[in-house]
Design a protein around this motif. Structure first.
Motif, short mmCIF file in Angstrom:
data_model
loop_
_atom_site.label_atom_id
_atom_site.label_comp_id
_atom_site.label_asym_id
_atom_site.label_seq_id
_atom_site.Cartn_x
_atom_site.Cartn_y
_atom_site.Cartn_z
N ILE A 98 0.84 -1.20 0.00
CA ILE A 98 0.00 0.00 0.00
C ILE A 98 0.87 1.25 0.00
CG2 ILE A 98 -1.63 1.34 1.39
CD1 ILE A 98 -2.87 -1.40 2.19
N ILE A 99 1.91 1.25 0.80
CA ILE A 99 2.81 2.41 0.86
C ILE A 99 3.52 2.60 -0.48
CG2 ILE A 99 4.93 3.28 1.92
CD1 ILE A 99 3.86 2.01 4.58
N ALA A 100 4.00 1.52 -1.06
CA ALA A 100 4.71 1.62 -2.35
C ALA A 100 3.79 2.11 -3.46
CB ALA A 100 5.32 0.27 -2.72
N SER A 101 2.51 1.78 -3.37
CA SER A 101 1.57 2.21 -4.42
C SER A 101 1.33 3.71 -4.40
CB SER A 101 0.24 1.48 -4.26
OG SER A 101 -0.49 1.98 -3.14
N GLY A 150 3.58 6.07 -4.45
CA GLY A 150 4.52 6.80 -5.32
C GLY A 150 3.88 7.19 -6.64
N PRO A 151 3.31 6.23 -7.38
CA PRO A 151 2.64 6.60 -8.63
C PRO A 151 1.44 7.51 -8.40
CG PRO A 151 3.11 4.25 -8.59
CD PRO A 151 3.44 4.78 -7.23
N GLU A 152 0.72 7.31 -7.31
CA GLU A 152 -0.44 8.16 -7.04
C GLU A 152 -0.01 9.59 -6.75
OE1 GLU A 152 -4.21 9.59 -6.53
OE2 GLU A 152 -3.53 7.75 -7.48
N TYR A 153 1.08 9.74 -5.98
CA TYR A 153 1.60 11.07 -5.69
C TYR A 153 2.06 11.75 -6.99
CZ TYR A 153 4.25 14.76 -3.37
OH TYR A 153 4.71 15.99 -2.95
N ALA A 167 9.45 6.03 -14.83
CA ALA A 167 10.38 7.14 -15.01
C ALA A 167 9.74 8.45 -14.55
CB ALA A 167 10.81 7.24 -16.46
N ARG A 168 8.42 8.56 -14.65
CA ARG A 168 7.73 9.78 -14.20
C ARG A 168 7.96 10.02 -12.71
NH1 ARG A 168 2.30 8.18 -17.13
NH2 ARG A 168 2.96 8.61 -19.24
N VAL A 169 7.88 8.96 -11.94
CA VAL A 169 8.10 9.09 -10.49
C VAL A 169 9.54 9.56 -10.24
CG1 VAL A 169 8.13 7.88 -8.28
CG2 VAL A 169 6.36 7.35 -9.96
N ALA A 170 10.48 8.97 -10.95
CA ALA A 170 11.89 9.36 -10.79
C ALA A 170 12.12 10.80 -11.23
CB ALA A 170 12.80 8.41 -11.57
N LEU A 171 11.52 11.21 -12.35
CA LEU A 171 11.67 12.59 -12.82
C LEU A 171 11.08 13.58 -11.83
CD1 LEU A 171 10.85 12.28 -16.62
CD2 LEU A 171 12.95 13.18 -15.63
N MET A 172 9.94 13.22 -11.28
CA MET A 172 9.32 14.10 -10.29
C MET A 172 10.24 14.25 -9.07
SD MET A 172 5.97 13.49 -7.95
CE MET A 172 6.86 12.15 -7.18
N ALA A 173 10.76 13.13 -8.61
CA ALA A 173 11.63 13.18 -7.42
C ALA A 173 12.92 13.94 -7.71
CB ALA A 173 11.94 11.76 -6.97
N ARG A 174 13.47 13.75 -8.90
CA ARG A 174 14.76 14.38 -9.23
C ARG A 174 14.62 15.84 -9.65
NH1 ARG A 174 17.07 11.83 -14.15
NH2 ARG A 174 16.08 13.57 -15.17
N ASP A 175 13.65 16.13 -10.54
CA ASP A 175 13.57 17.46 -11.14
C ASP A 175 12.28 18.21 -10.81
OD1 ASP A 175 15.94 16.84 -12.46
OD2 ASP A 175 14.89 16.03 -14.20
N GLY A 176 11.50 17.68 -9.90
CA GLY A 176 10.19 18.27 -9.61
C GLY A 176 10.26 19.69 -9.09
N ASP A 177 9.21 20.45 -9.40
CA ASP A 177 9.11 21.82 -8.91
C ASP A 177 8.79 21.77 -7.42
OD1 ASP A 177 8.69 24.83 -9.69
OD2 ASP A 177 6.98 24.29 -8.42
N VAL A 207 -5.04 1.85 -9.86
CA VAL A 207 -5.25 0.58 -10.54
C VAL A 207 -4.60 0.56 -11.92
CG1 VAL A 207 -7.33 -0.03 -9.27
CG2 VAL A 207 -7.52 1.37 -11.32
N THR A 208 -3.72 1.50 -12.14
CA THR A 208 -2.96 1.49 -13.38
C THR A 208 -1.90 0.38 -13.30
OG1 THR A 208 -1.34 3.05 -12.50
CG2 THR A 208 -3.24 3.98 -13.67
N GLU A 209 -1.32 0.06 -14.43
CA GLU A 209 -0.25 -0.95 -14.44
C GLU A 209 0.88 -0.53 -13.49
OE1 GLU A 209 3.16 -2.44 -17.56
OE2 GLU A 209 1.22 -1.87 -18.37
N GLU A 210 1.22 0.72 -13.55
CA GLU A 210 2.27 1.26 -12.69
C GLU A 210 1.92 1.10 -11.21
OE1 GLU A 210 4.43 5.63 -12.41
OE2 GLU A 210 2.46 5.45 -13.36
N GLY A 211 0.66 1.39 -10.86
CA GLY A 211 0.22 1.28 -9.48
C GLY A 211 0.20 -0.15 -8.98
N VAL A 212 -0.29 -1.06 -9.82
CA VAL A 212 -0.36 -2.48 -9.44
C VAL A 212 1.05 -3.04 -9.27
CG1 VAL A 212 -1.07 -4.77 -10.23
CG2 VAL A 212 -2.63 -2.84 -10.46
N LEU A 213 1.94 -2.71 -10.21
CA LEU A 213 3.33 -3.20 -10.10
C LEU A 213 4.03 -2.62 -8.87
CD1 LEU A 213 4.49 -3.22 -13.82
CD2 LEU A 213 4.14 -5.19 -12.33
N SER A 214 3.80 -1.36 -8.58
CA SER A 214 4.40 -0.75 -7.39
C SER A 214 3.89 -1.43 -6.12
CB SER A 214 4.08 0.74 -7.33
OG SER A 214 4.72 1.42 -8.37
#
Length: 173
Positions: free
Chosen positions: A18-21, A23-26, A105-115, A132-139
């Motif tokens: 639940i916690i890992a999921s 990241g994509p939601e944020y 990569a979106r999560v990584a870009l946000m963490a690295r270069d986010g405003d 419930v996206t692929e990214e969310g389920v995999l996370s």
């Protein structure tokens, strides 16, 4: 391994998933707020451009005129508008990069270069959700396996330390 340990590990694994999921939601909520910031800055700059044009100026010449004004307040308004134009350019570039990137990569870009301002605003208003996206389920699956498996391995290791056979003490005669 006892049944209780497995149940606790499973429960912890669920919490990890639940916690890992989140990241994509944020990152998804970040992208939405990023779009809102871009839309608002565009409106501000469009109004400024219209005022500049009505005065026979371009955006750049109007900013220079404001910044070179001897009145400190007016000069600061020119600097603020220049900052708005630059920020809009940066946010648009950042959003375009995020949209072209793959899901993780979106999560990584946000963490690295986010405003920073947008990220802080998302954090203040963040509403956890289970994507419930692929990214969310995999996370979620990765978080579950990492916590559940890691906990079982750790417990197994600790138990193996306690189960080591003790050397019998020989009595000397």
């Amino acid at each position: 391994m006892s049944r209780i340990v497995r149940i606790v590990a499973f429960g912890c694994g669920l919490c990890g998933g639940i916690i890992a999921s989140q990241g994509p939601e944020y990152a998804q909520q970040y992208r939405q707020r990023l779009g809102g910031a871009i839309d608002e800055l565009r409106q501000v700059i469009t109004r400024f451009d219209a005022d500049a044009q009505a005065s026979g100026e371009s955006r750049e010449s109007a900013i220079v005129r404001l910044r070179s004004n001897t009145d400190d307040f007016v000069s600061r308004q020119g600097a603020a508008m220049q900052a708005n134009v630059e920020r809009l350019r940066n946010l648009e570039t950042h959003r375009e990069t995020m949209m072209q990137a793959g899901p993780f990569a979106r999560v990584a870009l946000m963490a690295r270069d986010g405003d920073r301002d947008v990220m802080e605003a998302v954090y203040r208003d963040f509403e956890p959700a289970l994507p419930v996206t692929e990214e969310g389920v995999l996370s979620t699956a990765i978080g579950f396996v990492a916590v559940w498996g890691g906990l079982l391995l750790l417990i197994g290791f600790v138990r193996s330390l306690w189960r080591r056979p003790r050397q019998p003490v020989r009595a000397s005669i």
